[in-house]
Enzyme design. Structure first.
Site, PDB file in Angstrom:
ATOM      1  N   ASN A 452       0.803  -1.218   0.000  1.00 11.39           N
ATOM      2  CA  ASN A 452       0.000   0.000   0.000  1.00 11.39           C
ATOM      3  C   ASN A 452       0.839   1.273   0.000  1.00 11.39           C
ATOM      4  O   ASN A 452       1.736   1.421  -0.815  1.00 11.39           O
ATOM      5  CB  ASN A 452      -0.988  -0.037   1.169  1.00 11.39           C
ATOM      6  CG  ASN A 452      -1.923  -1.223   1.064  1.00 11.39           C
ATOM      7  OD1 ASN A 452      -2.454  -1.498  -0.009  1.00 11.39           O
ATOM      8  ND2 ASN A 452      -2.104  -1.943   2.144  1.00 11.39           N
ATOM      9  N   GLY A 503       7.272 -21.189   1.207  1.00 14.56           N
ATOM     10  CA  GLY A 503       7.877 -22.427   0.748  1.00 14.56           C
ATOM     11  C   GLY A 503       8.745 -22.235  -0.480  1.00 14.56           C
ATOM     12  O   GLY A 503       8.553 -21.316  -1.274  1.00 14.56           O
TER      13      GLY A 503
END
Length: 579
Positions: A452, A503
């Protein structure tokens, strides 16, 4: 032929002499050093092409520094095929506009795989509106505001972006106030209702002894805090700020992380680099995989049923389990097969994601299917888990941020043994900077993300604040990541302790691991990377005071030599399991 050749030779000589005279006049007017004049005196013996090349090089050094001429926003797709914002920076270089770089920023929206189609459709529309508004901001006002600024003036650029965003916040506030006034004027005022009569006191049970206290009911669960509002289009601020920083790095022919590091350590950078060139990094090479193993991949007995699961959007394996310890035992068994020692070669950080475990109908956390625990019981669970698995060095979001009392309890119980990290439980960067308080909930570190309206200056300011409070900074990726690897440069440049990438799968995350390895190689080759073999934990207040007293006494006695601090102590935290 002789006359023609002689004429061409005389013409070339006159042209060179004229060009030489013009150049000398320019240099004298601009007070250029005498060495350039000597260079021009030697051009008589060079070919015309060489003359023009030397002159071009000389003039290029006197050219006006690059300035931003245009900023372009585009709607692109992230790693999940969802819309997000791309920003391109164009600079005027030697009177010609040139596209320097582009960045892609991730949106703040969380990904809920099991949402109903109605909720998913509504969030998709909200996401599209946020990206479209950001694109409009970039292509209209922001590009005009930044025209003529130098990309190396990061603080000035960020201030322009902040001022613009503050004006948008004010516009949004005024719009909401006007809507509320109009709504109140159209809704008729209802007649006041009579308050209901108080309920009768509970009847005294037969046989109850005088003065005996009734069993106290359980303390009602604190409702979740309302979601912090995010102004539609705010991602334009963070994206443009990052794009300008990356542009400055490219034009300066330096990696982005060094640009960010210079931004944070502008005064002490030279000193730190001098210290770091005397520090060598010890690299442990993992042993190769064994060709054959008698045990299964989970470390169990031969023939034991293997645990299977699916890959989540975070690139992590989600599995079903019968006990809390089972995923950790799985990792432990795999490490044993690979010859790795838990707590030495590998440490674990658990993203507990407690806010996703709360069953509001019961007022308890559902840690497993059918197993519910109160906030106080969760503290006991984590203490028992750390006792069994001391290789766990961090618990991320072990509780909801609303359970402040239990945050105090778990910090006091485990704060000297592992990091208690607030991720979702923490406020946004803008709120943290506004309040100046990072101690609610009580923790030993925070996860920060570039989303943002967060600018490069905001990241520098928040990491400085966290460092001053002796907290640990974890730079985290968002769920809807793109293949842009700038996040790693930001983490290394800011000097954060950990980076949380998810991951090791999917292109948008693998690219960041590759970038991390590349930076490591560059820093090792340059002798700038320090290494600390042990994890240092920030203890609770009582232990901190005792430790500080011992260190002060040892320093006075000359027994505590000052150790140089690594300039880029960035480590990787993988999401290994979820409670």
């Amino acid at each position: 032929m002789g006359e023609e050749g002689g004429g061409r030779s005389c013409g070339t000589t006159r042209e060179l002499q004229k060009l030489k005279q013009q150049a000398l006049e320019y240099y004298q007017e601009n007070d250029v050093p005498r060495r350039l004049e000597e260079l021009l005196n030697s051009t008589f013996y060079l070919q015309p092409a060489d003359v023009y090349g030397h002159l071009a090089n000389c003039f290029s050094k006197l050219a006006k520094p690059p300035t931003i001429c245009k900023v372009v926003g585009k709607n692109v797709l992230d790693g999940l095929g969802l819309p997000t914002l791309q920003v391109e920076i164009f600079c005027t270089i030697q009177n010609f506009p040139k596209n320097i770089c582009s960045v892609v920023i991730a949106t703040h929206f969380e990904v809920h795989e099991n949402d109903s189609w109605e909720l998913a459709e509504a969030e998709e529309a909200e996401r599209l509106e946020a990206v479209s508004t950001a694109v409009q901001w970039v292509n209209e006002t922001i590009t005009e505001e930044l025209q003529g600024l130098g990309p190396s003036s990061q603080a000035e650029v960020d201030q322009v972006l902040r001022t613009f965003f503050e004006s948008k916040v004010q516009e949004d506030k005024e719009r909401k106030e006007l809507e509320k006034v109009l709504e109140d004027s159209t809704v008729p005022t209802p007649f006041p209702l009579m308050p209901p009569s108080p309920p009768p006191p509970p009847a005294k049970k037969k046989g109850q002894k005088q003065g005996r206290k009734d069993t106290l009911p359980e303390k009602p669960i604190v409702p979740p805090d309302p979601v912090e509002p995010v102004l539609c289009g705010s991602m334009a601020i963070g994206a443009v700020s990052l794009a300008v920083a990356k542009t400055s790095a490219i034009l300066g022919n330096s990696p982005l992380y060094l640009n960010i590091a210079a931004l944070k350590h502008r005064q002490g950078m030279a000193m730190l680099l001098e210290i770091q060139k005397h520090i060598n990094r010890t690299i442990e090479v993992l042993p190769p995989l064994k060709a054959e193993t008698k045990k299964g991949h989970n470390g169990g007995k031969k023939g034991q049923q293997q645990i299977t699961g699916k890959l989540s959007h975070l690139g992590c394996l989600t599995i079903s389990y019968d006990t809390i310890e089972q995923p950790l035992l799985l990792i432990q068994g795999i490490c044993a097969n690979l010859g790795l020692e838990m707590g030495t070669n590998l440490h674990l950080a658990i993203d507990c994601a407690a806010h996703e475990l709360m069953d509001y109908s019961r007022g308890k956390y559902e840690v497993m299917m059918g197993t519910h625990k109160s906030a106080a019981e969760m503290v006991d669970l984590y203490v028992d888990l750390i006792n069994k698995f001391p290789s766990i060095i961090a618990l991320i979001d072990p509780l909801r941020k609303e359970d402040s009392e239990q945050w105090d309890s778990i910090y006091n119980a485990l704060g000297s043994r592992c990091y208690i990290i607030a991720g979702t439980a923490s406020k946004s960067i803008s709120k943290l900077l506004e309040d100046g308080n990072i101690s609610i909930p009580k923790s030993s570190g925070l996860i920060i993300k570039h989303t943002n309206q967060t600018t490069m200056s905001d990241l520098v300011e928040i990491t400085n604040l966290i460092d001053r409070k002796k907290h640990v900074t974890v730079f985290g990726s968002t769920e809807g990541e793109s293949s842009d690897d700038s996040l790693v440069d930001l983490a290394v440049g800011l000097g954060v302790r950990f980076i949380k990438l998810g991951g090791l799968s999917r292109g948008e995350r693998v690219s960041k691991y590759n970038r991390l390895l590349t930076i490591e190689e560059e820093l090792v080759q340059n002798g700038r990377l320090g290494f600390n073999e042990e994890h240092s934990f920030y203890l609770n207040e009582e232990a901190e005071k005792a430790t500080e007293a011992l260190e002060a006494a040892a320093a006075l006695a000359g027994e505590l030599p000052e150790a140089p601090q690594p300039i880029f102590p960035t480590e990787v935290v993988e999401e290994s399991a979820r409670t």
